[in-house]
Design a protein around this motif. Structure first.
Motif, short mmCIF file in Angstrom:
data_model
loop_
_atom_site.label_atom_id
_atom_site.label_comp_id
_atom_site.label_asym_id
_atom_site.label_seq_id
_atom_site.Cartn_x
_atom_site.Cartn_y
_atom_site.Cartn_z
N HIS A 309 7.50 -19.44 -14.87
CA HIS A 309 7.23 -20.82 -15.43
C HIS A 309 6.98 -21.85 -14.67
O HIS A 309 6.02 -22.66 -14.81
N LEU A 310 7.73 -21.97 -13.44
CA LEU A 310 7.55 -23.15 -12.58
C LEU A 310 6.23 -23.17 -11.72
O LEU A 310 5.45 -23.95 -11.71
N ALA A 311 5.77 -21.74 -11.52
CA ALA A 311 4.62 -21.45 -10.86
C ALA A 311 3.32 -21.83 -11.83
O ALA A 311 2.33 -22.43 -11.45
N LYS A 312 3.30 -21.47 -13.34
CA LYS A 312 2.37 -21.62 -13.74
C LYS A 312 2.39 -23.18 -14.31
O LYS A 312 0.98 -23.72 -14.46
N ARG A 313 3.22 -24.06 -14.46
CA ARG A 313 3.10 -25.46 -14.65
C ARG A 313 2.56 -26.05 -13.42
O ARG A 313 1.82 -27.08 -13.58
N THR A 314 2.99 -25.49 -12.36
CA THR A 314 2.52 -26.07 -10.77
C THR A 314 1.28 -25.87 -10.87
O THR A 314 0.24 -26.69 -10.20
N HIS A 315 0.62 -24.67 -11.52
CA HIS A 315 -0.68 -24.48 -11.19
C HIS A 315 -1.46 -25.38 -11.97
O HIS A 315 -2.77 -26.03 -11.35
N ARG A 316 -1.29 -25.65 -13.38
CA ARG A 316 -1.95 -26.66 -13.63
C ARG A 316 -1.96 -28.19 -13.24
O ARG A 316 -2.66 -28.82 -13.24
N ALA A 317 -0.70 -28.53 -12.84
CA ALA A 317 -0.53 -29.64 -11.95
C ALA A 317 -1.59 -29.76 -10.68
O ALA A 317 -2.06 -30.80 -10.67
N VAL A 318 -1.87 -28.66 -10.18
CA VAL A 318 -2.70 -28.70 -9.04
C VAL A 318 -4.09 -29.01 -9.61
O VAL A 318 -4.92 -29.85 -8.95
N LEU A 319 -4.22 -28.43 -10.63
CA LEU A 319 -5.66 -28.48 -11.16
C LEU A 319 -5.92 -29.85 -11.87
O LEU A 319 -7.21 -30.46 -11.37
N PHE A 320 -4.92 -30.46 -12.20
CA PHE A 320 -5.01 -31.78 -12.81
C PHE A 320 -5.29 -32.82 -11.57
O PHE A 320 -6.19 -33.54 -11.60
N CYS A 321 -4.37 -32.58 -10.33
CA CYS A 321 -4.67 -33.29 -9.36
C CYS A 321 -5.93 -33.22 -8.76
O CYS A 321 -6.80 -34.23 -8.48
N LYS A 322 -6.61 -32.02 -8.71
CA LYS A 322 -7.91 -31.75 -8.17
C LYS A 322 -8.96 -32.62 -9.19
O LYS A 322 -9.84 -32.98 -8.64
N ALA A 323 -8.78 -32.38 -10.42
CA ALA A 323 -9.76 -32.92 -11.51
C ALA A 323 -9.75 -34.46 -10.98
O ALA A 323 -10.89 -35.23 -11.46
N ASN A 324 -8.84 -35.08 -10.89
CA ASN A 324 -8.60 -36.48 -10.73
C ASN A 324 -8.55 -37.01 -9.50
O ASN A 324 -8.19 -38.24 -9.16
N GLY A 325 -8.82 -36.55 -8.39
CA GLY A 325 -8.93 -36.67 -6.88
C GLY A 325 -7.42 -37.41 -6.52
O GLY A 325 -7.56 -38.25 -5.67
N LEU A 326 -6.38 -36.75 -6.97
CA LEU A 326 -5.09 -37.44 -6.51
C LEU A 326 -4.62 -36.70 -5.22
O LEU A 326 -3.50 -37.44 -4.83
N LEU A 327 -5.14 -35.81 -4.60
CA LEU A 327 -4.84 -35.16 -3.35
C LEU A 327 -5.89 -35.31 -2.36
O LEU A 327 -7.08 -35.26 -2.76
N PRO A 328 -5.61 -35.35 -1.11
CA PRO A 328 -6.56 -35.37 -0.20
C PRO A 328 -7.40 -33.90 0.06
O PRO A 328 -6.70 -33.10 -0.28
N GLU A 329 -8.63 -34.19 0.29
CA GLU A 329 -9.23 -32.86 0.22
C GLU A 329 -9.05 -32.07 1.70
O GLU A 329 -9.14 -30.77 1.60
N ASP A 330 -8.55 -32.83 2.59
CA ASP A 330 -8.19 -32.26 3.94
C ASP A 330 -6.61 -31.83 4.00
O ASP A 330 -5.67 -32.78 3.53
N THR A 331 -6.31 -30.65 3.86
CA THR A 331 -4.97 -30.14 3.84
C THR A 331 -3.95 -30.89 2.75
O THR A 331 -3.09 -31.35 2.94
N PRO A 332 -4.58 -30.42 1.77
CA PRO A 332 -3.64 -30.71 0.36
C PRO A 332 -2.47 -29.93 0.42
O PRO A 332 -2.58 -28.88 0.85
#
Ligand code: KG4
Ligand code: ZN
Length: 429
Positions: A309-332
């Motif tokens: 459960h924790l992993a699946k919700r975190t997976h979606r959070a990573v994708l949300f961050c990527k779609a919205n440029g919330l994390l650096p491209e270099d070593t997120p």
């Protein structure tokens, strides 16, 4: 006199090796934690070096009473805070007059517990005329990793403890975006309650362990596939969590198993030999409170479902961050912290997600995941460096049992309804 000179010299030498200026390194912060059931204190220098610390855990008392009783927790904080703070100071060789500030958890947490730390700190800063830095307990968990690794902002953080389950982007010392939170109970609370329902305190290997630790230990010998629990919120495309339904599933299974194991014990001699069941048996099954022979399998299945459960919700959070440029491209970076993050199986589950999405996973060691004094002192050091939230000694501060973390983006995450590609959660045992 000679001793205190030697200590100052040691501090200076330590600072010479740290990548911070001598001025900021010589700032000394006393951190105090009493938000739940640990009385913790630490003295830290500006580079993050722990000069002295002390921790009094109330775990064994609360295990005996079957959960935290707030008045008991408060009494134990009262009995120990003076000694714990004095021990941290003595071990550091720092006198109160040498401190640059005192940082103390004031939110969120148990009201009666927070009150003890805050009251003690208010008297301490007034007596020694020191600045006071009120600390948000979950912000401190989130930033503990920066005490140990050079992790630049922003990064994604999953905070899992006895009171919280949060996904957030940490953008600065007091700048967080909240992507997900639990809708009911926290994973540590669920594991503690399942452990209690399974009477793991009676298990010879678990008597002194917290619920989460006991489940992790027993799960190592269990078969997680023997019982299948539904992973929560499969149809809800957001990053929030829910654990109450899982606990219900586990309780139903335990009841069923109690009934079945009772029948086995009642079989004629020689037909079956019960492994662990030892307490009284009724026609309806073994009594609640009896150690079940399948306890390790139940622990393994519960832990696996929490981890998935924790992993699946975190997976979606990573994708949300990527779609919205919330994390650096270099070593997120993905950081996992809070008491439940001590769990190695859960760490491995999160590693699967980090590797699949190209993030680096960082987790503080277990002793910095559960509540501790250094994490509060470190948050004070970071705030002192930035000049954020530093109050004069006489100012009136209140504690807040409930306190949000950052700017709430949970509705935006839900509206984005990101589909998560399925990843086989083949978590190595
Ligand atoms: O962060 P923490 O020390 O206190 C809170 O702020 O809640 O977390 C305590 C929680 C407890 O529920 C405990 O059962 C859980 O962390 N915990 C674990 C493990 N060690 C502690 N849960 C799973 N696996 C562990 N190894
Ligand atoms: Zn905590």
């Amino acid at each position: 006199m000679f001793q205190s000179k030697a200590r100052s010299l040691r501090r200076l030498l330590r600072c010479k090796h740290a990548a911070v200026s001598k001025a900021s390194c010589s700032r000394l912060v006393l951190g105090i934690e009493t938000s739940c059931d640990d009385t913790g204190a630490a003295v830290m220098d500006g580079s993050g070096a722990i000069l002295g610390e002390s921790l009094h855990s109330q775990k064994e008392v609360h295990l005996r009473t079957g959960g935290i009783i707030p008045t008991v927790a408060q009494q134990l904080h009262r009995e120990n805070i003076q000694r714990v703070v004095q021990e941290a100071l003595d071990r550091s060789g720092v006198a109160p007059a040498e401190l640059s500030a005192v940082a103390t958890t004031v939110k969120p947490g148990l009201a009666l517990s927070l009150a003890v730390g805050l009251e003690f700190s208010r008297r301490f800063v007034r007596r020694h005329n020191k600045p006071f830095i009120p600390i948000h307990h979950m912000e401190a968990h989130a930033l503990t990793v920066r005490m140990l690794h050079a992790v630049p902002f922003p990064f994604l953080v999953l905070l899992v403890s006895g009171g919280h389950s949060l996904l957030a982007v940490a953008r600065g010392v007091d700048d967080f975006l909240l992507l997900g939170r639990t809708l009911d109970e926290a994973p540590g609370d669920t594991l503690d309650k399942v452990a209690r329902r399974l009477s793991l305190r009676k298990h010879p290997r678990c008597a002194t362990l917290s619920g989460g630790q006991a489940i992790e230990l027993l799960a190592k010998d269990g078969d997680r596939r023997r019982f299948g629990f539904r992973t929560p919120m499969g149809q809800t495309p957001d990053c929030c969590f829910s654990f109450a339904g899982l606990r219900n599933q586990v309780t139903m299974l335990i009841k069923k198993t109690e009934a079945e194991e009772g029948k086995k014990v009642l079989l004629p001699a020689g037909t079956h030999k019960p492994a662990v069941v030892s307490a009284s048996v009724t026609c309806a099954g073994v009594e609640e409170g009896t150690l079940l022979s399948q306890v390790s399998d139940i622990a393994a299945a519960t832990q696996h479902t929490v981890a998935s459960h924790l992993a699946k919700r975190t997976h979606r959070a990573v994708l949300f961050c990527k779609a919205n440029g919330l994390l650096p491209e270099d070593t997120p970076t993905l950081v996992l912290s809070g008491g439940v993050a001590s769990n190695q199986y859960i760490r491995r589950a999160l590693l699967i997600i980090a590797e699949a999405t190209g993030l680096r996973l960082l987790c503080p060691p277990a002793r910095f995941c559960t509540d501790n004094g250094p994490m509060i002192a470190w948050n004070g050091v970071e705030r002192l460096r930035e000049g954020r939230g530093i109050l004069p000694p006489g100012v009136d501060v209140s504690y807040e049992p409930r306190a949000a973390l950052g700017l709430d983006l949970t509705a935006e995450v839900r509206a984005a309804a990101i589909r998560v590609p399925s990843i086989r959660m083949k978590i190595p045992d």
